[in-house]
Design a protein around this motif. Sequence first.
Motif, mmCIF file in Angstrom:
data_model
loop_
_atom_site.group_PDB
_atom_site.id
_atom_site.type_symbol
_atom_site.label_atom_id
_atom_site.label_comp_id
_atom_site.label_asym_id
_atom_site.label_seq_id
_atom_site.Cartn_x
_atom_site.Cartn_y
_atom_site.Cartn_z
ATOM 1 N N ALA A 36 0.836 -1.199 0.000
ATOM 2 C CA ALA A 36 0.000 0.000 0.000
ATOM 3 C C ALA A 36 0.875 1.255 0.000
ATOM 4 O O ALA A 36 2.017 1.227 0.481
ATOM 5 N N GLU A 37 0.324 2.338 -0.527
ATOM 6 C CA GLU A 37 1.090 3.584 -0.642
ATOM 7 C C GLU A 37 1.697 4.008 0.690
ATOM 8 O O GLU A 37 2.868 4.378 0.757
ATOM 9 N N ARG A 38 0.881 3.984 1.758
ATOM 10 C CA ARG A 38 1.377 4.454 3.048
ATOM 11 C C ARG A 38 2.580 3.639 3.503
ATOM 12 O O ARG A 38 3.590 4.188 3.980
ATOM 13 N N ALA A 39 2.498 2.306 3.332
ATOM 14 C CA ALA A 39 3.596 1.433 3.752
ATOM 15 C C ALA A 39 4.858 1.695 2.932
ATOM 16 O O ALA A 39 5.971 1.744 3.477
ATOM 17 N N SER A 50 5.761 11.972 -4.288
ATOM 18 C CA SER A 50 6.975 11.427 -4.906
ATOM 19 C C SER A 50 6.775 9.971 -5.308
ATOM 20 O O SER A 50 7.240 9.532 -6.364
ATOM 21 N N LEU A 51 6.083 9.215 -4.462
ATOM 22 C CA LEU A 51 5.826 7.809 -4.783
ATOM 23 C C LEU A 51 4.960 7.696 -6.031
ATOM 24 O O LEU A 51 5.247 6.889 -6.926
ATOM 25 N N ARG A 52 3.904 8.490 -6.111
ATOM 26 C CA ARG A 52 3.018 8.422 -7.276
ATOM 27 C C ARG A 52 3.748 8.810 -8.546
ATOM 28 O O ARG A 52 3.522 8.227 -9.608
ATOM 29 N N GLN A 53 4.637 9.801 -8.456
ATOM 30 C CA GLN A 53 5.453 10.182 -9.610
ATOM 31 C C GLN A 53 6.316 9.006 -10.055
ATOM 32 O O GLN A 53 6.404 8.670 -11.226
ATOM 33 N N ALA A 54 6.953 8.336 -9.087
ATOM 34 C CA ALA A 54 7.813 7.196 -9.399
ATOM 35 C C ALA A 54 7.019 6.069 -10.047
ATOM 36 O O ALA A 54 7.474 5.448 -11.014
ATOM 37 N N LEU A 55 5.828 5.796 -9.529
ATOM 38 C CA LEU A 55 5.011 4.716 -10.085
ATOM 39 C C LEU A 55 4.547 5.042 -11.503
ATOM 40 O O LEU A 55 4.465 4.156 -12.364
ATOM 41 N N ARG A 56 4.230 6.321 -11.765
ATOM 42 C CA ARG A 56 3.846 6.714 -13.137
ATOM 43 C C ARG A 56 4.992 6.451 -14.109
ATOM 44 O O ARG A 56 4.790 5.972 -15.223
ATOM 45 N N ALA A 68 -6.631 0.858 -11.738
ATOM 46 C CA ALA A 68 -7.507 1.722 -10.947
ATOM 47 C C ALA A 68 -8.361 0.899 -9.997
ATOM 48 O O ALA A 68 -8.989 -0.084 -10.397
ATOM 49 N N GLY A 69 -8.358 1.295 -8.743
ATOM 50 C CA GLY A 69 -9.194 0.624 -7.755
ATOM 51 C C GLY A 69 -8.656 -0.691 -7.253
ATOM 52 O O GLY A 69 -9.265 -1.337 -6.394
ATOM 53 N N SER A 70 -7.518 -1.117 -7.787
ATOM 54 C CA SER A 70 -6.975 -2.426 -7.408
ATOM 55 C C SER A 70 -5.574 -2.311 -6.814
ATOM 56 O O SER A 70 -5.234 -3.002 -5.860
ATOM 57 N N GLY A 71 -4.757 -1.448 -7.395
ATOM 58 C CA GLY A 71 -3.388 -1.296 -6.909
ATOM 59 C C GLY A 71 -2.379 -1.317 -8.035
ATOM 60 O O GLY A 71 -2.734 -1.233 -9.219
#
Length: 232
Positions: A36-39, A50-56, A68-71
């Motif tokens: 999960a994002e928080r972890a 920063s995490l979302r940028q890296a994942l993109r 979307a909606g799953s991970g």
Amino acid sequence: MGGVAHETDQVWSATVDHLRAMIDSGELPPGSRLPAERALCEQLGISRGSLRQALRVLDSIGYVQIRAGSGTYVREQGTEESPLSSWFSEHEQLVEKLFDLRATVEPTLAERLARQHTPRVVQRLADNVAEMEEAAANGDMLRVIATDAEFHRVIAGNAGSDDVADLLRSVLALVGEERRAALRLPGQIRKAVAEHRAILDAISRSDAAAAREITLKHLLDAKTYAHDYASS
């Protein structure tokens, strides 16, 4: 060059390299769902932005798939790529449709950004072009693909928030395999870097007409080149 705000603006951060290493080493095996994002944020000591940028970025180069909606899931990494000509022959209609859709929307957004940009956005684009150029010189294909994707994302994300901008952001979410394939065409990386620099120059000069024209030519040329390569 530390600081969370600056890290979020970076195209290729330590976060991307860290996650890429975890995937390459098998710590995050193919098919597995990322924590999960928080972890992940706590584990890596970074902000959610920063995490979302890296994942993109990892999504754009084929390392992960964001559902979307799953991970976010680790993609299977093929050991060999099919010949480019075969790939384009098999996917020609999809490639043409995606390039046509982008050519309908992106020139308008580049034109808008040329009319209403900020020094910060221009600097982000300049940093992006410099990084793409460096990645090309070093033969880092994954970084080239990621910086290419991010260049167009920065334009889309800063040219206003309305239905047109939202449409392009949706289109860019679909763009993946054909971007990776198109940039592997002979001479295409050098051409893309030069054209990105020309688009950046037009935007920084507030030359809206030139920003539109160069962006349109950039996309239509790429489509034509892909078609010709597949046909030959």
